[in-house]
Design an enzyme around this catalytic site. Structure first.
Site, PDB file in Angstrom:
ATOM      1  CB  CYS A 165     -16.536  25.769  12.355  1.00  0.00           C
ATOM      2  SG  CYS A 165     -17.348  25.826  10.956  1.00  0.00           S
TER       3      CYS A 165
ATOM      4  N   GLY B 292      -5.771  35.059  14.857  1.00  0.00           N
ATOM      5  CA  GLY B 292      -6.947  36.170  14.457  1.00  0.00           C
ATOM      6  C   GLY B 292      -6.366  37.612  14.022  1.00  0.00           C
TER       7      GLY B 292
ATOM      8  CG  HIS C 172     -10.622  32.929  15.706  1.00  0.00           C
ATOM      9  ND1 HIS C 172     -11.651  32.643  14.647  1.00  0.00           N
ATOM     10  CD2 HIS C 172     -10.328  34.390  15.503  1.00  0.00           C
ATOM     11  CE1 HIS C 172     -11.962  34.018  14.017  1.00  0.00           C
ATOM     12  NE2 HIS C 172     -11.125  34.980  14.455  1.00  0.00           N
TER      13      HIS C 172
ATOM     14  N   GLY D  31      -4.299  32.743   9.234  1.00  0.00           N
ATOM     15  CA  GLY D  31      -5.283  32.205   8.277  1.00  0.00           C
ATOM     16  C   GLY D  31      -5.222  33.180   6.969  1.00  0.00           C
ATOM     17  NE  ARG D  32      -9.886  36.055   7.816  1.00  0.00           N
ATOM     18  CZ  ARG D  32     -10.455  36.960   8.626  1.00  0.00           C
ATOM     19  NH1 ARG D  32     -11.364  37.438   8.045  1.00  0.00           N
ATOM     20  NH2 ARG D  32     -10.253  37.489  10.098  1.00  0.00           N
TER      21      ARG D  32
END
Ligand SMILES: Cc1cc2nc3c(=O)[nH]c(=O)nc-3n(C[C@H](O)[C@H](O)[C@H](O)COP(=O)(O)O)c2cc1C
Length: 308
Positions: free
Chosen positions: A84, A185, A153, A208-209
């Site tokens: 993070c 990623g 990542h 993720g996104r």
């Protein structure tokens, strides 16, 4: 993903093909002080299995205690966040700051492994910044400390979420350790998922996104990897149906008031790319009730007539 991958989001991802889900990161200090909100982040339901929860912190004994408390929620593994980049987290020595203190990172893993009878996995980055690119060394230390799997990542903390991911560092980690490695990623299409597997040799791919407003990406990836088929894009109507399903779930779990507030960003992600999306983005930000969501759907459909 913090503030995104809540219970409803994870259920949607599972329904549309995700193999494994992880909860939003929770503070070990919050666990230590029995913070109620933190405990909510750790809730696990059987429908979500296989599922892990994620903790962040910088003190081995507090992390060990947090793992013991987290284990009571019956996750199948506990992931430790060492990636993070958020300042509030990094200044406490947690998250990606641990990339700079590899011995402390290993001590945390060892303390967590000793504390609970669950696999402890870790999420790391490529490094902290250009002067500290140490994913391979750190991964080896974490394996030695007892980690069961490592997600990489492929960006430094300094790079946050933008520059292209360094695929080679994920490959180098995979070659250096014998525990499973998860590549992460920029995987936003089935082709990119395949590339991640092929170029790195990783054991799993984390999205993720790429799942924002697109939870069916997992079945698209799955199908492509299975037999090379690129599933046809979902129609606007299908996408809006899935959005309604998602928002209904959020409201079911959080109540309409809070649920709709939290649904605004999801709605904007679902309508992205549709005709009039810019205008609808503003409407998404103003959603106040489920009725508003239905009205949004009506307007989007009017602006995007079904193709024969
Ligand atoms: C809004 C947001 C919240 C995130 N929260 C977490 C988190 O709680 N734990 C974590 O390990 N990574 C978190 N991440 C990082 C993602 O898991 C992932 O590593 C990163 O976005 C790169 O993958 P992607 O390109 O597939 O999104 C977050 C990312 C975003 C954008």
């Amino acid at each position: 993903m913090a503030s995104v991958a809540d219970h409803a989001y994870r259920l949607m991802c599972k329904k549309y093909g995700a193999a494994l889900v992880v909860g939003e990161m929770a503070s070990s200090k919050g666990m230590f002080y029995s913070d109620r909100k933190t405990a909510e982040l750790l809730a696990v339901t059987e429908e979500e299995y296989p599922m892990g929860v994620q903790l962040f912190g910088s003190e081995p004994d507090i992390m060990a205690l947090a793992c013991k408390k987290a284990a009571k929620f019956q996750p199948q593994f506990i992931d430790i966040n060492m990636g993070c980049p958020v300042q509030k987290v990094v200044t406490t020595g947690s998250g990606s700051a641990l990339m700079k203190t590899p011995q402390l990172a290993a001590d945390i893993v060892k303390a967590c492994v000793d504390a609970v009878d669950l696999p402890i996995t870790v999420k790391i980055r490529k490094g902290f910044d250009d002067t500290c690119i140490n994913a391979v060394e750190l991964a080896c230390m974490l394996e030695e400390a007892g980690a069961s799997a490592i997600t990489v990542h492929g960006r430094t903390k300094r790079q946050m979420y933008n520059p292209p991911v360094d695929i080679d560092i994920i490959k180098a980690v995979k070659q250096a350790v014998s525990i499973p490695v998860i590549g992460n990623g920029d995987v936003a299409t089935p082709q990119l998922a395949k590339e991640m597997y092929e170029k790195t040799g990783c054991d799993l791919v984390m999205v993720g996104r790429g799942s924002y407003g697109h939870p069916w990406i997992f079945e698209e990836i799955d199908r492509y990897l299975t037999d090379g088929t690129l599933l046809p894009s979902k129609s606007i109507d299908e996408r809006l149906e899935i959005m309604l399903e998602h928002i209904s779930l959020i409201c079911q779990f959080k109540g309409e008031r809070q649920g709709i507030r939290e649904s605004r960003k999801h709605a904007a992600w679902y309508v992205k790319g549709m005709h009039g999306a810019a205008k609808f983005r503003n409407a998404c930000g103003a959603l106040d009730s489920y009725q508003d969501v239905l009205e949004l759907v009506r307007q989007v459909k009017a602006c995007n007539p079904a193709q024969e």
